[in-house]
Design a protein around this motif. Structure first.
Motif, short mmCIF file in Angstrom:
data_model
loop_
_atom_site.label_atom_id
_atom_site.label_comp_id
_atom_site.label_asym_id
_atom_site.label_seq_id
_atom_site.Cartn_x
_atom_site.Cartn_y
_atom_site.Cartn_z
N UNK A 101 90.31 -26.92 65.19
CA UNK A 101 89.53 -25.68 65.24
C UNK A 101 88.15 -26.02 65.80
N UNK A 102 87.77 -25.31 66.87
CA UNK A 102 86.47 -25.55 67.49
C UNK A 102 85.56 -24.36 67.19
N UNK A 103 84.46 -24.61 66.50
CA UNK A 103 83.53 -23.55 66.13
C UNK A 103 82.30 -23.56 67.03
N UNK A 104 81.65 -22.40 67.11
CA UNK A 104 80.44 -22.24 67.92
C UNK A 104 80.69 -22.73 69.35
N UNK A 105 81.84 -22.33 69.87
CA UNK A 105 82.28 -22.76 71.19
C UNK A 105 82.00 -21.64 72.18
N UNK A 106 81.43 -21.98 73.34
CA UNK A 106 81.18 -20.97 74.37
C UNK A 106 82.49 -20.67 75.08
N UNK A 107 82.99 -19.47 74.87
CA UNK A 107 84.33 -19.10 75.34
C UNK A 107 84.29 -18.71 76.82
N UNK A 108 85.08 -19.41 77.66
CA UNK A 108 85.12 -19.04 79.08
C UNK A 108 86.00 -17.81 79.31
N UNK A 109 85.55 -16.93 80.18
CA UNK A 109 86.32 -15.73 80.55
C UNK A 109 86.24 -15.59 82.06
N UNK A 110 87.17 -14.82 82.67
CA UNK A 110 87.12 -14.61 84.13
C UNK A 110 85.77 -14.03 84.55
N UNK A 111 85.38 -14.34 85.78
CA UNK A 111 84.08 -13.95 86.29
C UNK A 111 83.84 -12.45 86.18
N UNK A 112 84.84 -11.65 86.56
CA UNK A 112 84.63 -10.20 86.53
C UNK A 112 84.40 -9.69 85.12
N UNK A 113 85.08 -10.32 84.14
CA UNK A 113 84.88 -9.94 82.75
C UNK A 113 83.58 -10.51 82.20
N UNK A 114 83.22 -11.71 82.66
CA UNK A 114 82.00 -12.35 82.19
C UNK A 114 80.77 -11.52 82.57
N UNK A 115 80.77 -11.01 83.79
CA UNK A 115 79.63 -10.21 84.25
C UNK A 115 79.45 -8.98 83.37
N UNK A 116 80.56 -8.43 82.89
CA UNK A 116 80.50 -7.25 82.04
C UNK A 116 80.22 -7.61 80.60
N UNK A 117 80.89 -8.65 80.11
CA UNK A 117 80.81 -8.99 78.69
C UNK A 117 79.49 -9.64 78.31
N UNK A 118 78.93 -10.46 79.21
CA UNK A 118 77.73 -11.22 78.86
C UNK A 118 76.46 -10.40 79.06
N UNK A 119 76.54 -9.15 78.70
CA UNK A 119 75.41 -8.24 78.70
C UNK A 119 75.45 -7.45 77.40
#
Length: 222
Positions: free
Chosen positions: A74-92
């Motif tokens: 189990x990895x905690x406090x992990x920066x979760x990678x997501x596709x670029x198009x989703x990252x641009x939307x989610x990381x706001x």
């Protein structure tokens, strides 16, 4: 010698808070009769509804942080990678709260060891877009940029200072909390200049039905 307006000096010296300054600005602009300005004042004081775009200064950058469970660890406090198009939307993070609530979040940032706050994300959606093989995200949050809410509050204060300076230059001392705009043209000119300050956009112009032409919303916090 020209006497500067008390509201302007008090705001610069932090002798009144941003919420009270907005309330006084609403009083000053009572006779401006512009729906766009009225809505902006109302949204800032009471919060932005979900169907209204927030101005770009209310968008905070963020990182997706969570707990990932695999077959072996189990990895905690992990920066979760997501596709670029989703990252641009989610990381706001759109800050829709009232000024009073933003002030409380800013205070919480000051008290946090990391000086940033978390906002929960839907686990089902994150698991559908996360670039993690043979694993499951069990918890996920947006970790907002450091002093994110504090920065929004500072940007609002800066806009208020610029607005009061503009009004004082055009109409004189503001201590009576009343402005006689004298003509419809004066109202239109003042409205255009205030909208340019609010949205940091020199292409803003007054269109039909009191809508903003070419206004910019939903971009990253600057």
């Amino acid at each position: 010698m020209k006497k500067r307006s008390k509201i302007l000096i008090d705001l610069i010296n932090d002798e009144i808070d941003v919420k009270k300054a907005f309330q006084l600005l609403s009083l000053l602009l009572e006779d401006l009769d512009n729906k766009e300005i009225e809505n902006w004042l109302n949204y800032e004081l009471n919060g932005y509804p979900k169907d209204i775009d927030v101005p770009k200064y209310r968008v905070i950058n963020a990182s997706i942080i969570g707990t990932v469970k695999t077959y072996t660890m189990i990895i905690s406090k992990y920066e979760i990678p997501v596709p670029l198009e989703d990252k641009e939307k989610l990381c706001k993070h759109e800050v829709r709260y009232s000024i009073a609530e933003i002030s409380q979040y800013a205070k919480a940032e000051e008290e946090s060891d990391m000086h940033c706050l978390l906002s929960p994300i839907d686990i089902g959606y994150i698991n559908s877009v996360a670039l993690i093989n043979d694993a499951e995200v069990t918890h996920a949050n947006l970790q907002l940029s450091m002093y994110g809410y504090t920065n929004v509050l500072h940007l609002l204060k800066d806009k208020l200072i610029d607005i009061f300076k503009k009004l004082e230059k055009q109409y004189g001392n503001l201590d009576e909390y009343y402005i006689d705009f004298k003509s419809n043209q004066a109202k239109k000119d003042t409205t255009k200049e205030l909208l340019q300050i609010i949205y940091n956009d020199n292409s803003v112009k007054i269109g039909s039905n009191n809508k903003i032409d070419k206004s910019k919303v939903g971009n990253s916090n600057e």
